[in-house]
Structures are given as C-alpha cells and as structure tokens.
Design an enzyme around this catalytic site. Structure first.
Site, PDB file in Angstrom:
ATOM      1  N   ARG A 117      16.884  -6.561  37.089  1.00 41.64           N
ATOM      2  CA  ARG A 117      17.221  -7.864  36.498  1.00 41.64           C
ATOM      3  C   ARG A 117      17.926  -7.693  35.156  1.00 41.64           C
ATOM      4  O   ARG A 117      19.134  -7.853  35.036  1.00 41.64           O
ATOM      5  CB  ARG A 117      15.949  -8.715  36.341  1.00 41.64           C
ATOM      6  CG  ARG A 117      16.200 -10.228  36.195  1.00 41.64           C
ATOM      7  CD  ARG A 117      16.686 -10.667  34.838  1.00 41.64           C
ATOM      8  NE  ARG A 117      15.759 -10.353  33.750  1.00 41.64           N
ATOM      9  CZ  ARG A 117      16.042 -10.587  32.471  1.00 41.64           C
ATOM     10  NH1 ARG A 117      17.211 -11.108  32.127  1.00 41.64           N
ATOM     11  NH2 ARG A 117      15.170 -10.257  31.524  1.00 41.64           N
ATOM     12  N   ASP A 118      17.194  -7.302  34.125  1.00 42.34           N
ATOM     13  CA  ASP A 118      17.763  -7.174  32.789  1.00 42.34           C
ATOM     14  C   ASP A 118      18.864  -6.116  32.762  1.00 42.34           C
ATOM     15  O   ASP A 118      19.864  -6.246  32.066  1.00 42.34           O
ATOM     16  CB  ASP A 118      16.648  -6.811  31.797  1.00 42.34           C
ATOM     17  CG  ASP A 118      17.025  -7.106  30.348  1.00 42.34           C
ATOM     18  OD1 ASP A 118      18.062  -7.751  30.127  1.00 42.34           O
ATOM     19  OD2 ASP A 118      16.279  -6.685  29.451  1.00 42.34           O
TER      20      ASP A 118
ATOM     21  N   HIS B 267       9.220  -4.163  24.401  1.00 38.48           N
ATOM     22  CA  HIS B 267      10.501  -4.171  25.123  1.00 38.48           C
ATOM     23  C   HIS B 267      11.574  -3.745  24.126  1.00 38.48           C
ATOM     24  O   HIS B 267      12.005  -4.534  23.290  1.00 38.48           O
ATOM     25  CB  HIS B 267      10.777  -5.586  25.661  1.00 38.48           C
ATOM     26  CG  HIS B 267      12.070  -5.721  26.401  1.00 38.48           C
ATOM     27  ND1 HIS B 267      12.128  -5.979  27.747  1.00 38.48           N
ATOM     28  CD2 HIS B 267      13.364  -5.657  25.987  1.00 38.48           C
ATOM     29  CE1 HIS B 267      13.395  -6.079  28.127  1.00 38.48           C
ATOM     30  NE2 HIS B 267      14.160  -5.879  27.068  1.00 38.48           N
TER      31      HIS B 267
ATOM     32  N   HIS C 213      15.277  -1.945  23.044  1.00 40.91           N
ATOM     33  CA  HIS C 213      16.639  -1.535  23.384  1.00 40.91           C
ATOM     34  C   HIS C 213      17.010  -0.349  22.496  1.00 40.91           C
ATOM     35  O   HIS C 213      16.505  -0.215  21.382  1.00 40.91           O
ATOM     36  CB  HIS C 213      17.610  -2.702  23.187  1.00 40.91           C
ATOM     37  CG  HIS C 213      17.528  -3.727  24.270  1.00 40.91           C
ATOM     38  ND1 HIS C 213      18.630  -4.195  24.933  1.00 40.91           N
ATOM     39  CD2 HIS C 213      16.463  -4.367  24.828  1.00 40.91           C
ATOM     40  CE1 HIS C 213      18.262  -5.088  25.851  1.00 40.91           C
ATOM     41  NE2 HIS C 213      16.945  -5.206  25.800  1.00 40.91           N
TER      42      HIS C 213
ATOM     43  N   CYS D  91      24.210  -4.146  25.590  1.00 36.52           N
ATOM     44  CA  CYS D  91      23.763  -5.089  24.558  1.00 36.52           C
ATOM     45  C   CYS D  91      24.943  -6.000  24.231  1.00 36.52           C
ATOM     46  O   CYS D  91      25.959  -5.532  23.718  1.00 36.52           O
ATOM     47  CB  CYS D  91      23.308  -4.335  23.309  1.00 36.52           C
ATOM     48  SG  CYS D  91      22.802  -5.446  21.996  1.00 36.52           S
TER      49      CYS D  91
ATOM     50  N   ASN E 173      18.777  -1.390  27.299  1.00 46.33           N
ATOM     51  CA  ASN E 173      17.366  -1.038  27.464  1.00 46.33           C
ATOM     52  C   ASN E 173      17.128   0.469  27.388  1.00 46.33           C
ATOM     53  O   ASN E 173      17.949   1.262  27.828  1.00 46.33           O
ATOM     54  CB  ASN E 173      16.872  -1.514  28.834  1.00 46.33           C
ATOM     55  CG  ASN E 173      16.928  -3.012  28.978  1.00 46.33           C
ATOM     56  OD1 ASN E 173      16.154  -3.728  28.364  1.00 46.33           O
ATOM     57  ND2 ASN E 173      17.857  -3.500  29.797  1.00 46.33           N
TER      58      ASN E 173
END
Length: 304
Positions: free
Chosen positions: A15-16, A207, A209, A240, A249
């Site tokens: 997803r992300d 979470h 990055h 990003c 990520n």
C-alpha cells in the site's frame, strides 16, 4: 530499558510502498506480492487503500486485490479507509483492520485535507463507530510526528494531543509516523517519553522513513523506549513526495537484518523477504532501495 525480545513488523509495501508509483502496478503482481509476504510469515500486511482512484490511481482495484489474495490464518490484512464509503468497501472486501489517519501538524492537515487536526479526527467518528460494531480492528496513523514540510519542527505535546484524540476514537494501535524522514533518535525518545506518560507502550508503533538515513537508528531508539511494533516496506518501496528523489519507507530487509543481529525474534523468514524484495523491484523496474537486499543479491549472483 532493555530491548524487546520480539518485534511485530507491519509490512506496508503493497500500500504505502506502491501508492506513489506512476506506472500502474498490475493487480496480479500486487496479489502475488501479498501472497509471498504471507508465506514469508509477515503477521500484518497493509494490503490496500479504499480511497477514490481519482486521488490515488495506483490504489484502483483494491477490492479485487483483497478478494484475490490467499489469506493465511492469524495474519492481519489492513486497508486505509478515509471515510464511510471507504469503510463500507473495506468491510465488503473482508478487511481485518482499517487504518485512519491524521497529522501532528496543523499546517500539514490544512494543506492536505483542508481542515484542522480536530476536524480531521472527528470525521472518523462514524467510521470507528461502525468498525467497533462490526468487530474490525482500528489502527490510527499520525503523520508528521517529528517534523512537517510546512511548519518545520513538531513538538512532542502536539503528537500527544492527537494520540489522545485517537485513543478517544477507540484505536487498537497508533502509528507514530515520521512522514518526511527528518526525525533523529533524540526526537524519537522525546516523543515516546511524552506519550508513554499516559498510554501503554503496547498501543504504539513506529513508522519511519529513511529520507535522512535515520530510520534504523530511530527504530533502535524506539525499542529502547519499549516499543515493539514497527512498519517497514519491502525493498524500501515508497518515495517521499516532499523530498524529490529521496527514499521513503525504511526497507524491511534492513530492519530484519538489524533485528536478527540483535537476537530479536520476528517469526519472518529473512531469506524469503530478501527474495521478495528482488522480485517486486524487478517487476516494477525499480532499483532495490534496501542496502541489505542489494548486498545479498550481489552475493547470490557471484555465488559467494
């Protein structure tokens, strides 16, 4: 504080990780990716997003993805649900966990969804009420918990305020997210110290990055604070949007390698994860952003 003996990895690649890809990733590739992750033992996979394809074209076909994957017992398959329409679609697709979201930065909230943080959280009340009624797990995600592309620094108290609002909605888990990857270990410790003053450590996940190369150090700092749930993306998928050309990520393979070296259990097959990273980057024609993945692929190709 001693490090946790076991860590739960939430794999966000499907997803992300994929949502920023310009070329549409075929449904069968997404399904294959999720099935491989399931077989490798990932306990929680962020598989889909029930947002309008008009806003995020890459997430078109999420219902088909969710209905096509081979589900393994005990694995949580999550999906982003921005509103009641998204929730209803997620429910039909037998989603195990919905993900709602806000930000710790007022500027970010206003720029992205044209409303205040308080309004953004309030909008999710009907969604979380329905999820509680239907027995669906709720995860809340707080963007820009360590810095914002518009307002700059974000104070720990700002994060704490949104955490309290998410707790009031009944979230089962809350992600503290470094959306633009600017956080450092000292900031991570400060934010978690603030929120652990009124909430249990089991509620939170990190979470991170890797835009500024701090994500592994930040995960370590969070573990020192007692946090044992972390998000990562296979092969470091995910750009990003606020830092052109930057990685997004933290790469799952890099996280697993570090945890393995620390003797921390994940129940994930490390070699399988490395192969999955190689598989998906070849499928979408991208360079593998995982340093561990690249190093091991090079070793495999030379037979070392």
């Amino acid at each position: 504080m001693s490090l946790p003996k076991k860590v739960k990895i939430v794999e966000v690649g499907p997803r992300d990780g994929l949502q920023n890809e310009k070329e549409f990733v075929p449904i069968d590739v997404k399904v294959d990716l999720i099935n491989q992750l399931s077989n490798a033992g990932f306990p929680n996979i962020e598989a889909a997003s029930f947002v309008s394809p008009k806003w995020i074209p890459q997430m078109a076909g999420s219902a088909e993805v969710m209905n096509s994957i081979i589900r393994k017992p005990g694995i949580i398959y999550s999906a982003l649900t921005p509103n009641m329409k998204g929730y209803e679609d997620a429910l039909l697709a037998k989603t195990d966990e919905i993900v709602i979201f806000s930000a710790a930065s007022e500027a970010f909230s206003q720029k992205n969804i044209n409303c205040s943080i308080a309004e953004s959280v309030e909008r999710f009340t009907p969604v979380t009420t329905a999820a509680k009624r239907d027995g669906i797990r709720i995860r809340g995600s707080i963007s820009c918990s360590f810095g914002c592309p518009y307002q700059g620094a974000v104070e720990p108290k700002q994060v704490a305020d949104v955490v309290k609002r998410m707790m009031d909605l009944g979230c089962d888990e809350i992600d503290i997210a470094d959306t633009i990857g600017v956080g450092t270990p000292g900031q991570v410790a400060a934010v978690f110290e603030e929120i652990l003053g009124f909430a249990p450590k089991e509620l939170f996940s990190g979470h991170f990055h890797d835009t500024y190369g701090q994500s592994l150090a930040n995960i370590y700092a969070a573990m020192e604070m007692g946090i044992s749930i972390f998000h990562s993306s296979i092969a470091g998928l995910g750009g990003c949007p606020y830092a052109k050309g930057a990685t997004g990520n933290v790469a799952t393979e890099d996280v697993l390698y570090m945890l393995k070296g620390l003797g921390i259990e994940t129940d994930i097959n490390f070699d399988a994860a490395v192969s999955i990273g190689d598989y998906i980057t070849k499928k979408i024609g991208k360079r593998n952003a995982s340093r561990v993945g690249r190093a091991l692929a090079a070793k495999r190709s030379t037979g070392d």
